[in-house]
Design an enzyme around this catalytic site. Structure first.
Site, PDB file in Angstrom:
ATOM      1  N   GLN A  12       0.911  -1.598  -0.058  1.00 46.41           N
ATOM      2  CA  GLN A  12      -0.028   0.036  -0.060  1.00 46.41           C
ATOM      3  C   GLN A  12       1.383   1.084  -0.170  1.00 46.41           C
ATOM      4  O   GLN A  12       2.089   1.204   0.131  1.00 46.41           O
ATOM      5  CB  GLN A  12      -0.865   0.581   1.184  1.00 46.41           C
ATOM      6  CG  GLN A  12      -0.668  -0.432   2.436  1.00 46.41           C
ATOM      7  CD  GLN A  12      -0.865  -0.776   3.089  1.00 46.41           C
ATOM      8  OE1 GLN A  12      -1.711  -1.260   3.653  1.00 46.41           O
ATOM      9  NE2 GLN A  12      -0.405  -1.730   4.458  1.00 46.41           N
TER      10      GLN A  12
ATOM     11  N   ASP B 138      -7.865  -4.919  13.691  1.00 40.54           N
ATOM     12  CA  ASP B 138      -7.348  -3.434  13.475  1.00 40.54           C
ATOM     13  C   ASP B 138      -7.265  -3.177  12.408  1.00 40.54           C
ATOM     14  O   ASP B 138      -5.802  -2.799  11.850  1.00 40.54           O
ATOM     15  CB  ASP B 138      -6.323  -3.161  14.559  1.00 40.54           C
ATOM     16  CG  ASP B 138      -5.914  -1.363  14.096  1.00 40.54           C
ATOM     17  OD1 ASP B 138      -6.769  -0.957  14.071  1.00 40.54           O
ATOM     18  OD2 ASP B 138      -5.102  -1.328  14.634  1.00 40.54           O
TER      19      ASP B 138
ATOM     20  N   THR C 127      -7.073  -2.183   8.152  1.00 41.79           N
ATOM     21  CA  THR C 127      -7.730  -0.083   7.211  1.00 41.79           C
ATOM     22  C   THR C 127      -9.209  -0.566   6.777  1.00 41.79           C
ATOM     23  O   THR C 127      -9.934  -1.341   7.357  1.00 41.79           O
ATOM     24  CB  THR C 127      -7.309  -0.593   5.959  1.00 41.79           C
ATOM     25  OG1 THR C 127      -7.142  -1.999   5.447  1.00 41.79           O
ATOM     26  CG2 THR C 127      -5.771   0.099   6.832  1.00 41.79           C
TER      27      THR C 127
HETATM   28  N1  AG3 Z   1      -7.700   1.694  11.537  1.00 42.11           N
HETATM   29  C1  AG3 Z   1      -8.866   2.043  11.329  1.00 42.11           C
HETATM   30  C2  AG3 Z   1      -9.631   3.014  10.263  1.00 42.11           C
HETATM   31  C3  AG3 Z   1     -10.433   3.903   9.893  1.00 42.11           C
HETATM   32  C4  AG3 Z   1     -10.274   4.297   8.755  1.00 42.11           C
HETATM   33  N2  AG3 Z   1     -11.030   5.454   9.128  1.00 42.11           N
HETATM   34  C5  AG3 Z   1     -11.850   5.523   8.186  1.00 42.11           C
HETATM   35  N3  AG3 Z   1     -13.126   4.672   8.659  1.00 42.11           N
HETATM   36  N4  AG3 Z   1     -12.719   6.965   8.436  1.00 42.11           N
HETATM   37  C6  AG3 Z   1      -6.522   2.348  11.767  1.00 42.11           C
HETATM   38  C7  AG3 Z   1      -5.433   1.624  12.543  1.00 42.11           C
HETATM   39  C8  AG3 Z   1      -5.395   2.444  13.814  1.00 42.11           C
HETATM   40  N5  AG3 Z   1      -4.468   1.489  14.877  1.00 42.11           N
END
Ligand code: AG3
Length: 282
Positions: free
Chosen positions: A32, A157, A159
């Site tokens: 990515q 956790d 994306t």
């Molecule tokens: N994990 C959550 C990403 C959220 C993406 N953004 C959104 N849907 N607005 C990210 C990693 C954090 N440790």
């Protein structure tokens, strides 16, 4: 105004933009596009494929809520599996529970871990050196289908469901998680911003309800996940885990002896209350 503006590309027709004081890292990894930059409001910001993943200033809300709610609700967690989470924020919060004996983290992209340790050191805060942590560089989807290990809590956790994160929202991934959960185990996943990504919440609700006796969502507002409350999906075969009264949560939290900045026992209980439009969707 600084010279450069960076605008998130998650939604069509709406988005947030940041002034970029300096770019600390920008590179197309094997998986990515990874960028880390400095912003005057949120500190260092990490984006993957044009989407904000985490910032120094508001990361505690997300990481505390995605970690402490399932661990405290379960009440006797020894083994935790983290899927994704390369920035180390979840690992840091899990490691703060002294009673946890083993943590496996499966992250697909080594460079996210390396660059987060270098440029966002307060996220992992040394947790990658914790002897209880076992880091596996691999696809979380494959891991849950094939491992013979089992866990009390699984935290996804990821994306958003575009690019490498997409498989982590499929029914097969959730079934894989179920196969490596111990009896009484809990699966939680980041499920996007409820108002903006209602279809994703609906899909997960359907998939969870076919696999688990109890499924629901809980929420928190995270400033840099714009558009309202962030939905965290919840699945287990033990309905009692999410029906704890505040006194029980408080007793467990005090016993854990952890200092938090967002999570409190009252917020824990309240976070399962959902707005009507979301109740209708799930
Ligand atoms: N994990 C959550 C990403 C959220 C993406 N953004 C959104 N849907 N607005 C990210 C990693 C954090 N440790």
């Amino acid at each position: 105004m600084s010279e450069r503006q960076w605008t998130e590309t998650l939604y069509t027709g709406y988005g947030q933009s940041f002034s970029v004081d300096s770019v600390l890292f920008e590179h197309k990894t094997d998986h990515q596009h990874l960028m880390i930059f400095e912003n005057q409001v949120f500190g260092r910001v990490m984006a993957l494929d044009g989407v904000v993943q985490t910032t120094e200033r508001d990361e505690f809300i997300y990481h505390e809520m995605l970690t402490h709610v399932p661990i405290i609700a379960h009440g006797a967690v020894k083994r935790v599996l983290i899927i994704g989470g390369g920035d180390g924020g979840i690992l840091r919060e899990v490691c703060r529970h002294a009673s946890i004996e083993h943590i496996t983290q499966v992250e697909i992209d080594q460079s996210v871990i390396d660059m987060a340790i270098k440029y966002l050191p307060s996220h992992s805060a040394g947790a990658y050196n914790d002897i209880r942590a076992n880091i596996v560089i691999s696809d979380g989807f494959d891991f849950v289908q094939t491992t013979d290990q089992t866990f009390d809590v699984i935290i996804s956790d990821s994306t958003d469901p575009h690019g490498p994160g997409e498989v982590l929202f499929t029914k097969d991934f959730y079934a894989g998680c179920q196969r490596c959960l111990n009896p009484g185990g809990i699966l939680v996943t980041q499920n996007g911003v409820a108002f903006m990504q209602t279809d994703e919440v609906r899909n997960t609700a359907q998939r969870f309800s076919r696999l688990f006796k109890d499924s629901h969502f809980y929420s928190a507002a995270v400033p840099t996940y714009v558009g309202g409350i962030m939905a965290f999906a919840w699945a287990s075969d033990t309905p009692a885990h999410r029906q704890l009264d505040v006194a029980t949560v408080r007793q467990r939290w005090q016993a854990a002896g952890i200092k938090s900045r967002y999570y409190t026992p009252d917020i824990h209980v309240a976070s399962f209350a959902l707005p009507e439009y979301l109740m209708q969707a799930i």
